[in-house]
Design an enzyme around this catalytic site. Structure first.
Site, PDB file in Angstrom:
ATOM      1  N   SER A   1      -9.747   1.785   3.116  1.00 34.29           N
ATOM      2  CA  SER A   1      -8.878   2.512   2.220  1.00 34.29           C
ATOM      3  C   SER A   1      -7.879   1.655   1.452  1.00 34.29           C
ATOM      4  CB  SER A   1      -8.129   3.580   3.008  1.00 34.29           C
ATOM      5  OG  SER A   1      -7.264   2.971   3.961  1.00 34.29           O
TER       6      SER A   1
ATOM      7  N   LYS B   1       0.849  -1.204   0.000  1.00 35.63           N
ATOM      8  CA  LYS B   1       0.000   0.000   0.000  1.00 35.63           C
ATOM      9  C   LYS B   1       0.880   1.248   0.000  1.00 35.63           C
ATOM     10  CE  LYS B   1      -3.915   1.940   2.657  1.00 35.63           C
ATOM     11  NZ  LYS B   1      -4.777   1.724   3.845  1.00 35.63           N
TER      12      LYS B   1
ATOM     13  N   SER C   1      -9.806  -0.591   7.304  1.00 30.85           N
ATOM     14  CA  SER C   1      -9.262  -0.457   5.945  1.00 30.85           C
ATOM     15  C   SER C   1      -8.590  -1.674   5.350  1.00 30.85           C
ATOM     16  CB  SER C   1      -8.286   0.711   5.891  1.00 30.85           C
ATOM     17  OG  SER C   1      -9.003   1.897   5.760  1.00 30.85           O
TER      18      SER C   1
HETATM   19  N1  GLN Z   1     -13.056   4.109   6.769  1.00 28.28           N
HETATM   20  C1  GLN Z   1     -12.400   4.543   7.957  1.00 28.28           C
HETATM   21  C2  GLN Z   1     -12.016   6.001   7.810  1.00 28.28           C
HETATM   22  O1  GLN Z   1     -12.369   6.574   6.855  1.00 28.28           O
HETATM   23  C3  GLN Z   1     -11.219   3.677   8.250  1.00 28.28           C
HETATM   24  C4  GLN Z   1     -10.062   3.958   7.405  1.00 28.28           C
HETATM   25  C5  GLN Z   1      -8.865   3.131   7.749  1.00 28.28           C
HETATM   26  O2  GLN Z   1      -8.978   2.110   8.410  1.00 28.28           O
HETATM   27  N2  GLN Z   1      -7.705   3.619   7.344  1.00 28.28           N
HETATM   28  O3  GLN Z   1     -11.387   6.566   8.632  1.00 28.28           O
END
Ligand code: GLN
Length: 486
Positions: free
Chosen positions: A154, A79, A178
């Site tokens: 994400s 990532k 994410s």
């Molecule tokens: N969807 C969550 C957010 O927008 C989690 C994102 C993540 O785990 N990086 O913060």
């Protein structure tokens, strides 16, 4: 079967027998990426040439030593918020679009030491803020199962790359879901380890008390193999937990006899898709048939998870993102007339809308006069959420829940309504707030043919229990991976 479709374990088998070489694996992936990534957009940077060169340099006539190099010759995707020396690390943000880190994240060094080949850096929501990979300055990533749908986020790029056979394993990061949610939307496996199990050194910070790097793969066994490699104690991360090294492959084959599976009633509430509920309940039944005891339990503070997370995470983000000021590194607005003008223009032009929203929310909840009402209160409720889990794990080995209330939604469906987007995280946030490990494995398809994921949670550092349940369920469920795009 096509080479790119193999799991890591299957590919290793052929490497050991001398039937293929690392070059074959890299070439197979490059073909896939060339054919499909223009549409999917899973990668921000493809390292085709570098990967080929590394593969050629590996003595492919010699039998690989998997004890020493457990990922010998295996192409892995990372990532794009994990620092890679000499390789662009953008966080899918304009502000870091040209940033080339001068050092490696600990996990990246670990992958390299294990013999992995890095095939590319994957797309994501900007600074990992989002649930759909639509918040990427490098363009939305699409779900290989249906290109009109999001891959989740994400870590959407990592999940999509796996689902479309454009890598053999991947690293993601999980702050509130994410890794688990995109894994679920793309029909792959993803684990958020216990907070502190995997080093965060070299991970670009979003919300430091929640961020955790974890493995994503095509099946449970590969996921365990990857965790074995990246779960190392690291004195450069002050929250890294000193402990003995575990072998997560060891207990996979053990059965579920004597295990207690908890089913929290708060995770099966209104708003959850019927297909999702049926698939998850079906899997729980399978666990019972394999000898596990199933127990209804309650996690009474679950309903506060979204509110607590969306105070704590933006608060930490607003502080972490203060460093992007155009002075030290990253994008700088060059035409500024004053220093203040430079700060303002750099940040206004460098950050996308969701990141700005988080910075504003976070700054607000931390400001004098509001801190006690919001941040402090949220931290207290976070403790209550953690205690719910402590209680549950006194009587259960693992909990099984859905990963998300629905399967992957259509691109654009929730972009105008941040609250709807935040609500997709409802089942993944509590485990993040409690710091416990959670895994997503595929458990079926919905009426549209989209993958459904189930979540397995365990107490701190009990990843082995998760792996054992996941491995057994995976076998019993028999989810079929598809050769997508071809
Ligand atoms: N969807 C969550 C957010 O927008 C989690 C994102 C993540 O785990 N990086 O913060």
């Amino acid at each position: 079967m096509k080479l790119a479709h193999l799991t890591i374990t299957q590919a290793q088998d052929l490497l050991l027998k001398g039937e293929i070489t690392p070059v074959d694996l890299v070439e197979a992936l490059i073909d896939r990426i060339n054919a499909y990534d223009e549409n999917i957009n899973a990668y921000i940077t493809v390292l085709g040439e570098e990967a080929l060169e590394q593969a050629r340099s590996m003595k492919d006539t010699q039998k690989p030593d998997l004890e020493k190099h457990p990922l010998y010759g295996i192409p892995i995707a990372v990532k794009d918020l994990i620092c890679t020396e000499g390789i662009k690390t953008t966080c899918a943000s304009r502000i870091l679009q040209t940033f080339v880190p001068p050092y490696n994240a600990t996990v990246f060094d670990a992958l390299k030491r294990a013999g992995a080949i890095i095939i590319g850096k994957t797309n994501m929501d900007e600074f990992a803020m989002g649930s759909s990979t639509e918040n990427s300055a490098m363009g939305v990533c699409r779900n290989p199962w249906d290109l009109d749908r999001i891959p989740g986020g994400s870590s959407g790029g990592s999940a999509a790359a796996l689902a479309a056979d454009m890598c053999f394993g991947a690293l993601g990061s999980d702050t509130g879901g994410s890794i688990r949610q995109p894994a679920s939307y793309c029909g792959v496996v993803g684990l958020k380890p216990t907070y502190g199990l995997v080093s965060r050194f070299g991970l670009v910070a979003f919300a430091s008390s929640l961020d955790q790097i974890g493995p994503m793969a095509k099946d449970v066994r590969d996921t365990a193999l990857l965790l074995n490699v990246i779960a190392t104690y690291d004195e450069r991360d002050s929250t890294s937990i000193p402990r003995e090294k575990m072998d997560y492959l060891k207990d996979l084959e053990e059965g579920l006899e004597g295990f207690t599976v908890g089913v929290p009633e708060e995770y099966f509430v209104g708003g959850i898709d019927a297909d999702v509920e049926n698939a998850v309940r079906g899997a729980i039944k399978l666990a019972e048939e394999m000898g596990a005891k199933v127990k209804k339990i309650s996690l009474p503070h679950t309903e506060y998870g979204v509110a607590v997370y969306y105070i704590i995470a933006p608060a930490e983000a607003s502080s972490n993102l203060a460093r992007y000021d155009g002075v030290k590194y990253g994008y700088r607005y060059e035409e500024a007339k004053s220093l203040m003008d430079m700060y303002c223009e750099t940040r206004s032009r460098g950050f996308g809308a969701e990141v700005k929203r988080r910075i504003m929310l976070g700054t607000y909840v931390l400001s004098a006069g509001y801190y006690d009402a919001y941040y402090k209160k949220a931290s207290q409720v976070r403790t209550l959420i953690k205690r719910d889990f402590d209680e549950a794990f006194k009587e259960c080995d693992v909990l099984i829940t859905p990963v998300a209330p629905t399967t992957a939604f259509k691109i654009g469906e929730k972009t105008d309504d941040p609250l709807q987007m935040y609500l997709t995280d409802i089942f993944t946030l509590p485990a993040s707030l409690a710091g416990i490990p959670g895994m997503s494995i595929p458990c079926g398809l919905d009426g549209n043919g989209m993958p459904i994921g189930l979540q397995i949670l365990a107490a701190h550092l009990n990843e082995s229990k998760i792996f054992r349940v996941a491995y057994n369920l995976e076998k019993a469920i028999g989810f079929e991976r598809k050769e997508l795009g071809s």
